[in-house]
Design a protein around this motif. Structure first.
Motif, PDB file in Angstrom:
ATOM      1  N   GLY A 110     -60.855  42.662   0.596  1.00 39.12           N
ATOM      2  CA  GLY A 110     -60.155  41.702  -0.249  1.00 39.12           C
ATOM      3  C   GLY A 110     -60.273  40.273   0.258  1.00 39.12           C
ATOM      4  N   PHE A 111     -59.707  39.338  -0.518  1.00 40.53           N
ATOM      5  CA  PHE A 111     -59.878  37.930  -0.213  1.00 40.53           C
ATOM      6  C   PHE A 111     -59.183  37.522   1.088  1.00 40.53           C
ATOM      7  CE2 PHE A 111     -58.800  33.358  -0.879  1.00 40.53           C
ATOM      8  CZ  PHE A 111     -60.090  32.868  -0.870  1.00 40.53           C
ATOM      9  N   GLY A 112     -58.003  38.094   1.347  1.00 43.97           N
ATOM     10  CA  GLY A 112     -57.291  37.771   2.587  1.00 43.97           C
ATOM     11  C   GLY A 112     -58.137  38.165   3.788  1.00 43.97           C
ATOM     12  N   CYS A 113     -58.704  39.338   3.699  1.00 47.08           N
ATOM     13  CA  CYS A 113     -59.567  39.864   4.761  1.00 47.08           C
ATOM     14  C   CYS A 113     -60.817  38.998   4.913  1.00 47.08           C
ATOM     15  CB  CYS A 113     -59.895  41.315   4.401  1.00 47.08           C
ATOM     16  SG  CYS A 113     -61.324  41.991   5.222  1.00 47.08           S
ATOM     17  N   ILE A 252     -45.028  41.731  -2.557  1.00 44.63           N
ATOM     18  CA  ILE A 252     -44.928  43.193  -2.553  1.00 44.63           C
ATOM     19  C   ILE A 252     -46.329  43.792  -2.741  1.00 44.63           C
ATOM     20  CG2 ILE A 252     -43.894  45.205  -3.672  1.00 44.63           C
ATOM     21  CD1 ILE A 252     -41.494  43.556  -4.359  1.00 44.63           C
ATOM     22  N   ARG A 253     -46.827  44.356  -1.681  1.00 41.05           N
ATOM     23  CA  ARG A 253     -48.187  44.908  -1.687  1.00 41.05           C
ATOM     24  C   ARG A 253     -48.095  46.401  -1.938  1.00 41.05           C
ATOM     25  NH1 ARG A 253     -52.916  46.211  -2.273  1.00 41.05           N
ATOM     26  NH2 ARG A 253     -54.609  45.865  -0.768  1.00 41.05           N
ATOM     27  N   ARG A 254     -48.698  46.831  -3.021  1.00 46.12           N
ATOM     28  CA  ARG A 254     -48.626  48.256  -3.357  1.00 46.12           C
ATOM     29  C   ARG A 254     -50.031  48.814  -3.577  1.00 46.12           C
ATOM     30  NH1 ARG A 254     -43.285  48.620  -6.220  1.00 46.12           N
ATOM     31  NH2 ARG A 254     -41.828  48.278  -4.499  1.00 46.12           N
ATOM     32  N   ASP A 256     -53.509  50.328  -3.746  1.00 47.56           N
ATOM     33  CA  ASP A 256     -54.362  51.055  -2.786  1.00 47.56           C
ATOM     34  C   ASP A 256     -53.858  51.025  -1.342  1.00 47.56           C
ATOM     35  OD1 ASP A 256     -55.002  48.258  -3.127  1.00 47.56           O
ATOM     36  OD2 ASP A 256     -56.607  48.569  -1.684  1.00 47.56           O
ATOM     37  N   LYS A 257     -52.939  50.076  -1.031  1.00 49.01           N
ATOM     38  CA  LYS A 257     -52.493  49.918   0.356  1.00 49.01           C
ATOM     39  C   LYS A 257     -51.509  51.022   0.752  1.00 49.01           C
ATOM     40  CE  LYS A 257     -52.486  46.692   3.769  1.00 49.01           C
ATOM     41  NZ  LYS A 257     -53.704  46.051   4.269  1.00 49.01           N
ATOM     42  N   VAL A 258     -50.717  51.447  -0.230  1.00 46.43           N
ATOM     43  CA  VAL A 258     -49.612  52.368   0.067  1.00 46.43           C
ATOM     44  C   VAL A 258     -50.132  53.755   0.424  1.00 46.43           C
ATOM     45  CG1 VAL A 258     -47.590  53.530  -0.893  1.00 46.43           C
ATOM     46  CG2 VAL A 258     -47.976  51.098  -1.344  1.00 46.43           C
ATOM     47  N   VAL A 340     -53.202  31.127  -6.838  1.00 44.31           N
ATOM     48  CA  VAL A 340     -51.898  30.668  -7.322  1.00 44.31           C
ATOM     49  C   VAL A 340     -50.795  31.314  -6.483  1.00 44.31           C
ATOM     50  CG1 VAL A 340     -50.241  30.815  -9.238  1.00 44.31           C
ATOM     51  CG2 VAL A 340     -52.634  30.201  -9.692  1.00 44.31           C
ATOM     52  N   ASP A 341     -50.875  32.642  -6.325  1.00 46.05           N
ATOM     53  CA  ASP A 341     -49.849  33.353  -5.554  1.00 46.05           C
ATOM     54  C   ASP A 341     -49.765  32.837  -4.117  1.00 46.05           C
ATOM     55  OD1 ASP A 341     -48.818  34.921  -7.543  1.00 46.05           O
ATOM     56  OD2 ASP A 341     -50.095  36.657  -7.131  1.00 46.05           O
ATOM     57  N   LEU A 342     -50.912  32.628  -3.490  1.00 55.06           N
ATOM     58  CA  LEU A 342     -50.917  32.154  -2.099  1.00 55.06           C
ATOM     59  C   LEU A 342     -50.316  30.755  -1.999  1.00 55.06           C
ATOM     60  CD1 LEU A 342     -54.396  33.377  -0.792  1.00 55.06           C
ATOM     61  CD2 LEU A 342     -52.133  34.112   0.009  1.00 55.06           C
ATOM     62  N   SER A 356     -48.456  43.852   7.322  1.00 51.09           N
ATOM     63  CA  SER A 356     -49.598  44.769   7.291  1.00 51.09           C
ATOM     64  C   SER A 356     -50.609  44.280   6.253  1.00 51.09           C
ATOM     65  CB  SER A 356     -49.137  46.180   6.942  1.00 51.09           C
ATOM     66  OG  SER A 356     -48.418  46.168   5.720  1.00 51.09           O
ATOM     67  N   SER A 357     -50.165  43.432   5.313  1.00 50.96           N
ATOM     68  CA  SER A 357     -51.078  42.899   4.291  1.00 50.96           C
ATOM     69  C   SER A 357     -51.639  41.545   4.717  1.00 50.96           C
ATOM     70  CB  SER A 357     -50.337  42.739   2.962  1.00 50.96           C
ATOM     71  OG  SER A 357     -51.095  41.933   2.084  1.00 50.96           O
ATOM     72  N   GLN A 358     -52.941  41.413   4.568  1.00 54.35           N
ATOM     73  CA  GLN A 358     -53.577  40.134   4.918  1.00 54.35           C
ATOM     74  C   GLN A 358     -53.119  39.020   3.985  1.00 54.35           C
ATOM     75  OE1 GLN A 358     -56.921  40.196   7.122  1.00 54.35           O
ATOM     76  NE2 GLN A 358     -57.653  42.224   6.588  1.00 54.35           N
ATOM     77  N   VAL A 359     -52.744  39.397   2.756  1.00 59.38           N
ATOM     78  CA  VAL A 359     -52.233  38.389   1.815  1.00 59.38           C
ATOM     79  C   VAL A 359     -50.930  37.797   2.370  1.00 59.38           C
ATOM     80  CG1 VAL A 359     -51.342  37.994  -0.527  1.00 59.38           C
ATOM     81  CG2 VAL A 359     -53.339  39.468  -0.177  1.00 59.38           C
TER      82      VAL A 359
HETATM   83  P1  GDP Z   1     -54.583  43.514   2.181  1.00 65.86           P
HETATM   84  O1  GDP Z   1     -55.416  44.649   1.659  1.00 65.86           O
HETATM   85  O2  GDP Z   1     -53.252  43.440   1.528  1.00 65.86           O
HETATM   86  O3  GDP Z   1     -54.499  43.517   3.671  1.00 65.86           O
HETATM   87  O4  GDP Z   1     -55.272  42.115   1.795  1.00 65.86           O
HETATM   88  P2  GDP Z   1     -56.713  41.776   1.202  1.00 65.86           P
HETATM   89  O5  GDP Z   1     -56.680  40.359   0.737  1.00 65.86           O
HETATM   90  O6  GDP Z   1     -57.761  42.129   2.161  1.00 65.86           O
HETATM   91  O7  GDP Z   1     -56.904  42.699  -0.088  1.00 65.86           O
HETATM   92  C1  GDP Z   1     -55.915  42.817  -1.051  1.00 65.86           C
HETATM   93  C2  GDP Z   1     -56.359  42.275  -2.389  1.00 65.86           C
HETATM   94  O8  GDP Z   1     -55.425  42.760  -3.370  1.00 65.86           O
HETATM   95  C3  GDP Z   1     -56.290  40.776  -2.486  1.00 65.86           C
HETATM   96  O9  GDP Z   1     -57.423  40.129  -2.061  1.00 65.86           O
HETATM   97  C4  GDP Z   1     -56.001  40.572  -3.967  1.00 65.86           C
HETATM   98  O10 GDP Z   1     -57.192  40.706  -4.704  1.00 65.86           O
HETATM   99  C5  GDP Z   1     -55.074  41.741  -4.278  1.00 65.86           C
HETATM  100  N1  GDP Z   1     -53.661  41.363  -4.067  1.00 65.86           N
HETATM  101  C6  GDP Z   1     -52.805  41.898  -3.174  1.00 65.86           C
HETATM  102  N2  GDP Z   1     -51.580  41.330  -3.276  1.00 65.86           N
HETATM  103  C7  GDP Z   1     -51.667  40.410  -4.255  1.00 65.86           C
HETATM  104  C8  GDP Z   1     -50.728  39.490  -4.835  1.00 65.86           C
HETATM  105  O11 GDP Z   1     -49.561  39.395  -4.472  1.00 65.86           O
HETATM  106  N3  GDP Z   1     -51.197  38.692  -5.825  1.00 65.86           N
HETATM  107  C9  GDP Z   1     -52.495  38.757  -6.275  1.00 65.86           C
HETATM  108  N4  GDP Z   1     -52.860  37.909  -7.240  1.00 65.86           N
HETATM  109  N5  GDP Z   1     -53.383  39.603  -5.757  1.00 65.86           N
HETATM  110  C10 GDP Z   1     -52.992  40.429  -4.761  1.00 65.86           C
END
Ligand code: GDP
Length: 463
Positions: A110-113, A252-254, A256-258, A340-342, A356-359
């Motif tokens: 994902g983008f955070g990663c 709230i990260r749900r 595939d992560k959960v 936008v969310d970030l 635990s979430s990179q976001v």
């Molecule tokens: P992680 O998997 O939560 O550690 O973070 P990553 O960024 O690596 O991958 C999660 C991906 O899920 C993000 O890049 C987004 O595409 C999506 N995502 C997760 N949480 C959110 C959120 O709160 N808002 C939005 N717009 N996308 C999210």
């Protein structure tokens, strides 16, 4: 203010919380067992009132000690210095001649990663005085590449020409090296997070309580500059939201992560901390509306929250969450939503999330660049702050401790303890590096051990 003073002030603050975590946990257990539940709950509520009052008073100290402006100026100055150094590194006078490091943005995550991948590459570049070349053709968020969405990380040097590229680690001083993912790097360099530059460390600790994430935030500040089209799209979405302070961000990260990388957390677990934030804020000012910015990759969360908590005003965009929840996650549209969310989360007064979430971690890192010190402006329901692939995170024992229970470990003053996490009940888990024993440690008897690394000092760049 002196470094000792600042450290002491932060310590009192954080240990005030630790008392609360302990009492809350112990009494909470008795309540769950229905041992005089009503009277125990009444005690707990009374303790909570006192905790909020103590924390609220302590938060006023740096406002009133006469150094507020000094801290603001110093934070801005050090940040600008880092940004100038990065600009200098990324724009060498002769690109053909410059030593370089190549980073491929083909990490399938994902983008955070991916952002953290670039951060790691940029820290590597800064530490080795190599210009960072970002290869992003065929990027999953935009096949035309990073530069199509963001300003390039260099104005003048974006190719290694046809110089030979050597994979890191190299046995000699190769002109161009390419980096593996941090997860698979051998001979992990000591300058990787959570290390911070030694020449800046004593300045940073005087205005910020979490220098490692501040430093990572500075990398993001340099990297993350949306182009006009993208910035306009972000601004338009934001303009339609009733975003006003005070506001708490909830992530709230749900999906595939959960169950794979993190546990499921119910909305009320987040809202407990939101309520606590507002209850404390109301000790010093009236709050007309308890606003929450809600970001998630679960499309149902916003509606659910509004139904369950009518006394709060929830701000958020259900269509962004919907896109994030589906297979369209890796598209330009979903990237716009995530930006936008970030942006919103990092502008909130406080964030409740799961580290635990990179976001969640990116939101906090950006928050660290938006204000002098965001180190007390979040609550993570699970992990303590970390950087994926980081070197050991140690805490230093400030007081001796003798194990009181069979899962606790003992330590002496000065011991280094590699920590795995805080259990938010007064204890954390760690391994004493002197005795090699692993177990529970009373968190308040230890303090974060900062790793200072002698990064290059970029003397050519004006102070
Ligand atoms: P992680 O998997 O939560 O550690 O973070 P990553 O960024 O690596 O991958 C999660 C991906 O899920 C993000 O890049 C987004 O595409 C999506 N995502 C997760 N949480 C959110 C959120 O709160 N808002 C939005 N717009 N996308 C999210």
């Amino acid at each position: 203010p002196s470094e000792e003073y600042e450290n002491l002030r932060r310590r009192i603050y954080s240990n005030t919380k630790e008392i609360w975590y302990y009492i809350n946990h112990e009494i909470g257990k008795l309540i769950a067992d229905e041992v005089k539940a009503d009277s125990l709950q009444a005690i707990l509520n009374q303790v909570a009132d006192r905790k909020r009052s103590l924390l609220s008073d302590q938060e006023k100290l740096p406002e009133l000690d006469g150094y507020k402006e000094w801290r603001e100026t110093e934070a801005a100055n050090v940040s600008e210095l880092v940004q100038r150094r990065l600009k200098h590194l990324q724009n060498p006078p002769d690109c053909r001649d410059a030593r370089k490091v190549i980073c491929n943005l083909n990490k399938g995550c994902g983008f955070g990663c991916q952002l953290h991948h670039i951060v790691y590459c940029l820290i590597f570049a800064y530490a080795t005085e190599r210009t960072l070349i970002l290869n992003s053709k065929g990027w999953r968020y935009n096949s035309k590449g990073w530069d199509y969405v963001f300003h390039p990380i260099s104005d003048s040097c974006t190719t290694s020409y046809d110089d030979k590229v050597m994979p890191w680690p190299v046995s000699y001083d190769a002109k161009v090296v390419s980096l593996p993912f941090i997860d698979s790097i051998s001979q992990k360099p000591k300058f990787l997070p959570l290390a911070i530059p030694k020449d800046l460390a004593h300045r940073i600790v005087r205005f910020n309580g979490d220098p490692a994430s501040w430093w990572i935030g500075q990398m993001l500040k340099y990297i993350l500059k949306p182009r006009t089209t993208m910035q306009k799209a972000i601004n338009e979405t934001i303009a339609n939201m009733n975003f006003k302070s005070p506001i708490v961000g909830v992530h709230i990260r749900r999906t595939d992560k959960v169950g794979t990388e993190a546990a499921f957390h119910h909305i009320h677990e987040y809202m407990t901390h939101v309520k606590d934030y507002y209850d404390q804020l109301e000790l010093t000012r009236p709050v007309d509306t308890r606003r929450v910015y809600l970001a998630s990759d679960d499309a149902n969360v916003l509606e659910d929250a509004r139904k369950k908590y009518p006394e709060y005003e929830f701000i958020g965009d259900a269509s962004i969450a919907k896109t994030a929840a589906t297979h369209r996650r890796y598209t330009p549209l979903s990237l716009a939503g995530l930006l936008v969310d970030l942006h919103m989360l990092s502008t909130c007064d406080y964030i409740v999330c799961t580290f635990s979430s990179q976001v969640g971690r990116v939101a906090y890192e950006i928050m660290q660049t938006n204000r002098v010190d965001a180190s007390q402006s979040f609550f993570s329901l699970d992990d303590i702050y970390y950087f994926g692939g980081q070197n050991a995170h140690d805490r230093r024992a400030l007081m001796p401790h003798t194990a009181n229970a069979k899962d606790e470990i003992s330590f002496q003053v000065g011991d280094l303890i590699g920590v795995a996490g805080n259990h938010w009940n007064g204890f954390g888990r760690g391994t004493n590096k002197r005795t090699n024993l692993n177990g529970l440690i009373p968190w308040y008897k230890t303090a974060d051990h900062l790793v200072l690394y002698p990064f290059p000092e970029y003397k050519q760049v004006p102070l």
